[in-house]
Design an enzyme around this catalytic site. Structure first.
Site, PDB file in Angstrom:
ATOM      1  N   LYS A  91       0.835  -1.200   0.000  1.00 50.14           N
ATOM      2  CA  LYS A  91       0.000   0.000   0.000  1.00 50.14           C
ATOM      3  C   LYS A  91       0.871   1.252   0.000  1.00 50.14           C
ATOM      4  O   LYS A  91       1.227   1.776   1.047  1.00 50.14           O
ATOM      5  CB  LYS A  91      -0.927  -0.004   1.216  1.00 50.14           C
ATOM      6  N   GLY A 119      -7.368  -3.685   1.211  1.00 54.23           N
ATOM      7  CA  GLY A 119      -8.532  -3.615   2.080  1.00 54.23           C
ATOM      8  C   GLY A 119      -8.110  -3.583   3.534  1.00 54.23           C
ATOM      9  O   GLY A 119      -6.910  -3.527   3.851  1.00 54.23           O
ATOM     10  N   ALA A 123      -2.200  -7.536   9.561  1.00 49.41           N
ATOM     11  CA  ALA A 123      -1.516  -8.814   9.319  1.00 49.41           C
ATOM     12  C   ALA A 123      -1.696  -9.813  10.461  1.00 49.41           C
ATOM     13  O   ALA A 123      -1.947 -11.001  10.233  1.00 49.41           O
ATOM     14  CB  ALA A 123      -0.026  -8.557   9.068  1.00 49.41           C
ATOM     15  N   LYS A 174      -5.101   6.567   2.238  1.00 49.13           N
ATOM     16  CA  LYS A 174      -5.727   6.459   3.566  1.00 49.13           C
ATOM     17  C   LYS A 174      -4.672   6.457   4.671  1.00 49.13           C
ATOM     18  O   LYS A 174      -4.965   6.817   5.815  1.00 49.13           O
ATOM     19  CB  LYS A 174      -6.618   5.221   3.652  1.00 49.13           C
ATOM     20  N   ASP A 227     -10.742   0.329   4.646  1.00 47.93           N
ATOM     21  CA  ASP A 227      -9.348   0.326   5.099  1.00 47.93           C
ATOM     22  C   ASP A 227      -9.053   1.555   5.944  1.00 47.93           C
ATOM     23  O   ASP A 227      -8.304   1.497   6.917  1.00 47.93           O
ATOM     24  CB  ASP A 227      -8.431   0.280   3.874  1.00 47.93           C
ATOM     25  N   SER A 237      -2.194  -0.299  14.007  1.00 48.82           N
ATOM     26  CA  SER A 237      -1.866   0.489  12.821  1.00 48.82           C
ATOM     27  C   SER A 237      -0.541   1.226  13.010  1.00 48.82           C
ATOM     28  O   SER A 237      -0.386   2.043  13.914  1.00 48.82           O
ATOM     29  CB  SER A 237      -2.980   1.507  12.541  1.00 48.82           C
ATOM     30  N   ARG A 238       0.404   0.963  12.121  1.00 47.23           N
ATOM     31  CA  ARG A 238       1.718   1.611  12.202  1.00 47.23           C
ATOM     32  C   ARG A 238       1.607   3.103  11.889  1.00 47.23           C
ATOM     33  O   ARG A 238       2.297   3.924  12.482  1.00 47.23           O
ATOM     34  CB  ARG A 238       2.682   0.930  11.223  1.00 47.23           C
ATOM     35  N   VAL A 262       7.513  -0.910   8.546  1.00 49.30           N
ATOM     36  CA  VAL A 262       7.498   0.331   7.783  1.00 49.30           C
ATOM     37  C   VAL A 262       6.123   0.984   7.867  1.00 49.30           C
ATOM     38  O   VAL A 262       5.093   0.320   7.708  1.00 49.30           O
ATOM     39  CB  VAL A 262       7.850   0.063   6.302  1.00 49.30           C
ATOM     40  N   GLU A 264       4.002   3.191   5.804  1.00 46.77           N
ATOM     41  CA  GLU A 264       3.946   3.701   4.437  1.00 46.77           C
ATOM     42  C   GLU A 264       3.393   5.120   4.360  1.00 46.77           C
ATOM     43  O   GLU A 264       3.643   5.840   3.401  1.00 46.77           O
ATOM     44  CB  GLU A 264       3.087   2.773   3.570  1.00 46.77           C
TER      45      GLU A 264
END
Length: 314
Positions: A91, A119, A123, A174, A227, A237-238, A262, A264
């Site tokens: 993403k 979506g 993980a 997003k 998402d 959520s990173r 990472v 993003e």
């Protein structure tokens, strides 16, 4: 793990030799996915040629900054079948070119069918077989269905779409809104503010996507608002985490330096802001997230600037 559980023969490529060796010996990825056992017949290799050899489907899930080199290495290995379907689950957008990940892969590995899957899929939840639903998008309906069939399971539902551009733009942009949502949390603001960010964020995503040539309706689906909701509210959520820590006033470099995975949203913010600024696309949330991450502006001042913008009709 999902594909293996669906009965497929899976070869997992890991860039670092030492981590690949550790995963083979311990049958666990203790660095990135601790507590989840890797089946004995799931191959782990640091040879990309071995991983893609005779594969019907090659799934690319590397960070966007490394996608081009990874795709090139897969092609140069000489092991990739000419009729293999190439699937991207990453993403992000490539900095400098604004290309989606399927475009990046196709530029390095031409003449293959491409699929973008995206979506709300944290993980660790997928690995634990918690119910998840995503979208398989391609210009080739048969390729989209092939990926759908491969990934579909009783706990992993896959829809198809003919808008791979919109699906990928939703998954990338997003993350910027998720950073903003994290800043909201770091500042100690409430649900009112975060819900406003999500709502105005989807407007911003649609506006950007439509000008890029995507179908605006795509952003109403799982790869857009679905998402967005997950990444703005999930503790896993990173991107939300980066926003929360910078919202508390911590320097971005310190936050990124402590992270294993990472986020993003950080490079995507720079990419999308610079593009929208050049083309006069109104993206006020993106502009303020950029000002905090790269412009030295405090999150509190950025929120104030958003709140004090000129009056408008919704």
């Amino acid at each position: 793990l999902l594909l293996h559980g669906n009965g497929h023969t899976v070869r997992l490529w890991e860039y670092f030799d030492d981590l690949a060796r550790e995963m083979r010996e311990l049958r666990e990825n203790r660095k990135f996915l601790p507590g989840i056992t890797l089946p004995d017949d799931l191959t782990v290799t640091s040879s990309i040629g071995e991983a893609v050899e005779k594969a019907d489907i090659a799934v690319f899930v590397v960070p966007s900054a490394h996608m081009r080199a990874t795709a090139r290495n897969a092609r140069e290995s000489g092991s990739l079948e000419n009729d293999a379907v190439l699937v991207s689950l990453s993403k992000g957008l490539e900095y400098g070119t604004m290309e989606t990940m399927t475009d990046v892969i196709a530029g390095e590995v031409p003449d293959h069918r491409m699929v973008a899957m995206s979506g709300p899929c944290i993980a660790s939840e997928v690995a634990r077989r918690l119910p998840t639903t995503i979208v398989s998008a391609s210009d080739d309906p048969a390729a989209a269905r092939m990926a759908q069939d491969a990934f579909m399971s009783p706990t992993f539902r896959v829809y198809t779409s003919d808008d791979p551009l919109g699906v990928q733009l939703g998954g990338a942009v997003k993350n910027i809104i998720a950073v903003a949502a994290g800043m909201n949390d770091g500042l100690g603001f409430g649900s009112n503010a975060k819900s406003a960010l999500v709502t105005r964020g989807i407007v911003e995503m649609k506006r950007f996507g439509e000008l890029m040539g995507a179908n605006p309706e795509t952003f109403n689906g799982l790869s857009g608002i679905g998402d967005l909701i997950t990444t703005c509210f999930s503790s896993h959520s990173r991107n939300r985490h980066v926003g929360e820590e910078t919202g508390k006033g911590r320097p971005l470099d310190d936050v990124i330096g402590e992270m294993v995975m990472v986020a993003e949203g950080v490079p995507t913010t720079r990419t999308v802001y610079e593009f929208s600024n050049r083309h006069n696309i109104g993206m006020p949330i993106t502009e303020q997230v950029y000002s905090v991450l790269f412009g030295g502006v405090s999150a509190r001042v950025a929120v104030q600037k958003l709140m004090e913008r000129e009056k408008k009709h919704e």
